[in-house]
Design an enzyme around this catalytic site. Structure first.
Site, PDB file in Angstrom:
ATOM      1  N   GLU A 350       0.880  -1.221   0.051  1.00 49.87           N
ATOM      2  CA  GLU A 350      -0.127   0.124   0.184  1.00 49.87           C
ATOM      3  C   GLU A 350       0.918   1.152   0.259  1.00 49.87           C
ATOM      4  O   GLU A 350       2.107   1.264   0.523  1.00 49.87           O
ATOM      5  CB  GLU A 350      -0.754  -0.041   1.129  1.00 49.87           C
ATOM      6  N   LYS A 352       2.484   4.273   1.414  1.00 50.95           N
ATOM      7  CA  LYS A 352       2.466   4.962   3.008  1.00 50.95           C
ATOM      8  C   LYS A 352       2.341   6.305   2.987  1.00 50.95           C
ATOM      9  O   LYS A 352       3.241   7.092   2.501  1.00 50.95           O
ATOM     10  CB  LYS A 352       4.062   4.314   3.176  1.00 50.95           C
ATOM     11  N   ARG A 357      -2.080   8.713  12.131  1.00 47.51           N
ATOM     12  CA  ARG A 357      -3.201   7.483  12.197  1.00 47.51           C
ATOM     13  C   ARG A 357      -4.084   8.055  12.961  1.00 47.51           C
ATOM     14  O   ARG A 357      -4.156   8.738  13.881  1.00 47.51           O
ATOM     15  CB  ARG A 357      -2.282   6.475  12.854  1.00 47.51           C
ATOM     16  N   ARG A 372      -2.721   7.719  17.319  1.00 44.01           N
ATOM     17  CA  ARG A 372      -2.042   6.852  17.831  1.00 44.01           C
ATOM     18  C   ARG A 372      -1.794   6.881  19.267  1.00 44.01           C
ATOM     19  O   ARG A 372      -1.285   5.829  19.727  1.00 44.01           O
ATOM     20  CB  ARG A 372      -1.041   6.206  17.024  1.00 44.01           C
ATOM     21  N   GLU A 402      -5.078   6.522   7.705  1.00 47.30           N
ATOM     22  CA  GLU A 402      -3.907   7.679   7.725  1.00 47.30           C
ATOM     23  C   GLU A 402      -4.447   8.928   7.317  1.00 47.30           C
ATOM     24  O   GLU A 402      -5.121   8.945   6.110  1.00 47.30           O
ATOM     25  CB  GLU A 402      -2.883   7.076   6.910  1.00 47.30           C
ATOM     26  N   PHE A 443      -7.427   1.591   5.966  1.00 52.03           N
ATOM     27  CA  PHE A 443      -6.622   0.427   5.528  1.00 52.03           C
ATOM     28  C   PHE A 443      -6.964  -0.714   6.632  1.00 52.03           C
ATOM     29  O   PHE A 443      -6.312  -1.654   6.340  1.00 52.03           O
ATOM     30  CB  PHE A 443      -4.909   0.821   5.532  1.00 52.03           C
ATOM     31  N   ARG A 519       5.131  -4.823  17.006  1.00 48.40           N
ATOM     32  CA  ARG A 519       5.972  -4.706  15.910  1.00 48.40           C
ATOM     33  C   ARG A 519       6.474  -6.215  15.397  1.00 48.40           C
ATOM     34  O   ARG A 519       7.364  -6.682  15.530  1.00 48.40           O
ATOM     35  CB  ARG A 519       7.363  -3.937  15.940  1.00 48.40           C
ATOM     36  N   LYS A 525       7.539  -1.322   6.661  1.00 53.59           N
ATOM     37  CA  LYS A 525       7.368  -0.132   5.693  1.00 53.59           C
ATOM     38  C   LYS A 525       8.698  -0.146   5.127  1.00 53.59           C
ATOM     39  O   LYS A 525       9.916  -0.700   5.309  1.00 53.59           O
ATOM     40  CB  LYS A 525       7.355   1.115   6.570  1.00 53.59           C
TER      41      LYS A 525
END
Ligand code: AMP
Length: 672
Positions: A350, A352, A357, A372, A402, A443, A519, A525
């Site tokens: 996608e 970025k 966010r 976030r 986003e 997303f 993570r 990313k």
């Protein structure tokens, strides 16, 4: 429950650096806490008085605390400040001032934990004229009844600086230890990581119930350290031990319940021969607790449920519209091959977008928008709330996207700095909305019509999102996505994304669940820049000559995730501008940091970590100079990350990881 019991526990926690020990101290305290106060104790252990999903924060400015101390103890503010400069900790000052107070006035009444909690909870709700005085009164009321030790921790909690080395990881382990069976393999017990101490830490109190696999039952006879052997054999003798066969051990490992109070199991400790069985059980317990924490974002609730009903209680915890959860974080990738390897192919790629966010909660006609950092920004973005009401066809949902600023005339994205103005805006919201229009690129969806779908595969969540979204062009659209396994296609898409003014691309594992706050490599990313680090500033030095009015060098720190402590990793002066128009300037940083100075010695200062800076560097080196054990070579400041909170900064584990990767790369080069 009395607050002094918690204060004494804080003191014990502060006295040890052993993480295992900290978890045990806290576990023991949780076990003796009455059920109705368990949530309060959990929040207070983290230095808070609200659950994680709440945006309420204590954060009383240190200067207000100085005034409060001065008023409570009848000394002038200069004296308080002088004392403060000595150790850099207002808690120590409060402790000292309480000690020197007229003894006859002391300890008339013992402070209850509930009283402290209630007064602290009221603090952030006070706003407007006279609120400062009211806040001071609430704190003062507590301090005037507090013992020196209590005063120290009340003061530290109020200023958001508890310093007991307990972060979420240790509290999680404490909950596991307090309410679920402890499992060990025979090999682990024999290993005696740090000799006798390990046994003392693990098996302190008596009256425990052991279930031990027959073949491991006499393991203590094999312990080499005589002291430890004696200690342990005595301990076993005094407790209730039930030996089971290998088959029974395997059957136990398959069980659903490992709650200490579960009578079927009748055990506080399980000791098995095979590591595999031990790991299975541990994983089951920890992941149950983690899952409950992920969806609730509330340690208090999780501890209560774990204590009351064990696993069954934890399973009953679910996502709730209005309670934001931590967002899933992205890992960095070094290139398309690397990304393909981690997320698998085919994968979703996608754009970025370079904005911020939004986690959006919708229930009927009600819409709430969170950042976030879990701040509620609904008021600042009325046009997004409106778009969600109109364009999302679901009774209830939690979706993510986003938000980017877009200049429709110039057909260009706006810089992040521009939209951050909208987050901060409290007045003239409609005008600013016109000046800085926002497009939301959606997303993900993690909750839909009453059903928690975080465990559903990403591609199915994406399809669900597609099915409920009626796009509003220029306001709310699906993120641009490509489903592919072709490197060439990704290369073209990457180029296209950068040309459109985006930051890079995201790779997503199509069968992965949503992992809040982690993570885990389900989302990667790729950006053209080198891997930067998000760090905080913990100190610095005033400049000289023409820079004398500025702080001109800054000490950077990363985080030790287990203890919540900040570890220094280098100094920086490069990348910061002299003139404000050129970017982040010495003047701007000085203004921000000045308010948070907690200690000054000559030109050196120590500051409370409050800001996040993105730092580029040439190399990571091992270094004894800094407390992290690492140093950055040629660090330079890229930008101030006002969208990040200090808890989000990179941790030592990531620094270590980057260091290893860098070593691998140089090894490859050397061998080429
Ligand atoms: P970073 O902030 O560099 O760690 O990158 C991750 C962030 O990129 C996320 O937290 C989002 O705010 C943002 N982002 C932009 N576009 C997307 C996208 N298509 N999918 C997920 N996150 C995105």
């Amino acid at each position: 429950m009395l607050y002094c019991e918690l204060a004494e526990t804080y003191q014990k926690l502060e006295a040890t650096t052993l993480k295992l020990r900290k978890a045990s101290i806290l576990a023991e305290f949780l076990q003796k806490t009455p059920l109705e106060e368990l949530d309060k104790v959990c929040y207070l252990a983290l230095g808070r008085v609200f659950p994680g999903w709440s945006e309420m924060e204590l954060g009383i400015a240190s200067l207000l605390m100085v005034k409060t101390l001065s008023k409570t103890y009848g000394v002038n503010t200069r004296k308080v400040e002088e004392e403060w400069k000595k150790t850099g900790d207002l808690g120590d000052v409060a402790e000292k001032l309480t000690k020197s107070k007229n003894q006859s006035l002391l300890f008339k009444k013992h402070l209850s934990l509930a009283k402290v909690f209630d007064n602290l909870q009221k603090l952030p709700t006070l706003e407007g004229s006279g609120s400062q005085e009211k806040k001071m009164m609430l704190i003062s009321e507590l301090l005037s009844q507090a013992s020196p030790l209590e005063a120290k921790y009340i003061c530290r909690t109020v200023t958001g600086n508890l310093r007991i080395g307990v972060a979420e990881g240790i509290l999680r382990d404490a909950i596991v230890e307090a309410f679920f069976v402890a499992v060990f393999s025979k090999a682990e017990l024999l290993q005696k990581a740090d000799g006798k101490k390990t046994y003392e830490v693990l098996f302190e109190s008596e009256g425990k119930r052991f279930v031990i696999e027959e073949s491991a039952a006499k393991f203590f006879e094999e312990i080499k350290d005589t002291d430890a052997k004696n200690l342990f054999s005595k301990f076993i003798e005094k407790n209730k031990v039930r030996a089971v066969s290998k088959k029974d051990a395997e059957a136990i490992a398959k069980k659903e319940y490992f709650w200490k109070k579960h009578t079927d199991l009748d055990a506080d400790y399980l000791v098995f021969e095979e590591t595999e069985l031990v790991n299975q059980i541990r994983e089951k317990i920890v992941s149950r607790v983690d899952e409950a924490l992920e969806v609730s974002n509330d340690f208090g609730l999780v501890a209560k449920k774990a204590s009351e009903e064990g696993e069954k209680g934890l399973s009953s915890i679910n996502l709730e519209v209005g309670h934001p959860i931590k967002v899933m974080l992205a890992q960095k990738s070094t290139g398309i091959d690397d990304a393909f390897e981690t997320v698998g192919t085919p994968c979703a790629v996608e754009y970025k977008y370079d904005g911020f966010r939004m986690q959006i909660h919708k229930k009927g006609e009600e819409v709430l928008i969170f950042t976030r950092r879990l701040e509620n920004v609904t008021r600042q973005f009325p046009e997004i709330a409106e778009a969600v009401k109109k364009g999302i066809k679901a009774d209830s949902c939690i979706i993510e996207g986003e938000a980017v600023g877009y200049d429709f005339k110039a057909k260009k994205y706006l810089a992040f700095q521009q939209i951050s103005r909208r987050i901060k805006r409290k007045y003239d919201i409609q005008e600013t909305a016109k000046e800085i229009p926002i497009v939301l690129n959606l997303f993900d969806v993690i909750y839909l019509n009453g059903i928690n779908i975080i465990k559903t595969a990403f591609m199915d969540r994406w399809k669900a999102l597609e099915s409920i979204l009626k796009e509003i062009p220029g306001r709310m659209v699906l993120a641009k996505q490509l489903l592919t396994a072709s490197k060439e296609a990704v290369e073209r898409f990457y180029k296209e994304s950068l040309e459109a003014g985006n930051e890079g691309i995201m790779f997503k594992n199509i069968s992965a669940p949503y992992k809040p706050g982690s993570r885990v490599g389900y989302m990667l990313k790729l950006k053209p820049t080198m891997e930067s680090l998000d760090l905080t500033i913990v100190g610095g030095e005033w400049g000289e000559g023409k820079r004398a009015a500025w702080i001109s060098s800054f000490i950077l720190a990363c985080m030790d995730r287990d203890t919540g402590e900040y570890k220094e990793i280098g100094r920086i002066g490069t990348g910061i501008k002299e003139k404000a128009e050129e970017g982040v300037s010495f003047g701007e940083l000085t203004e921000i940091l000045k308010k948070h100075i907690i200690k000054e010695e000559g030109r050196s200062i120590t500051v409370e970590p409050t800001i996040v800076v993105e730092i580029a560097y040439e190399e990571i080196q091992k270094s004894p100079t800094y407390s992290s054990g690492y140093a950055l070579r040629f660090p330079r400041l890229l930008q101030l990350r006002t969208d990040r909170s200090v808890e989000d900064i990179d941790d030592i584990a990531r620094v270590e990881d980057l260091y290893k990767k860098q070593r691998m790369r140089s090894d490859i080069k050397a061998n080429a």
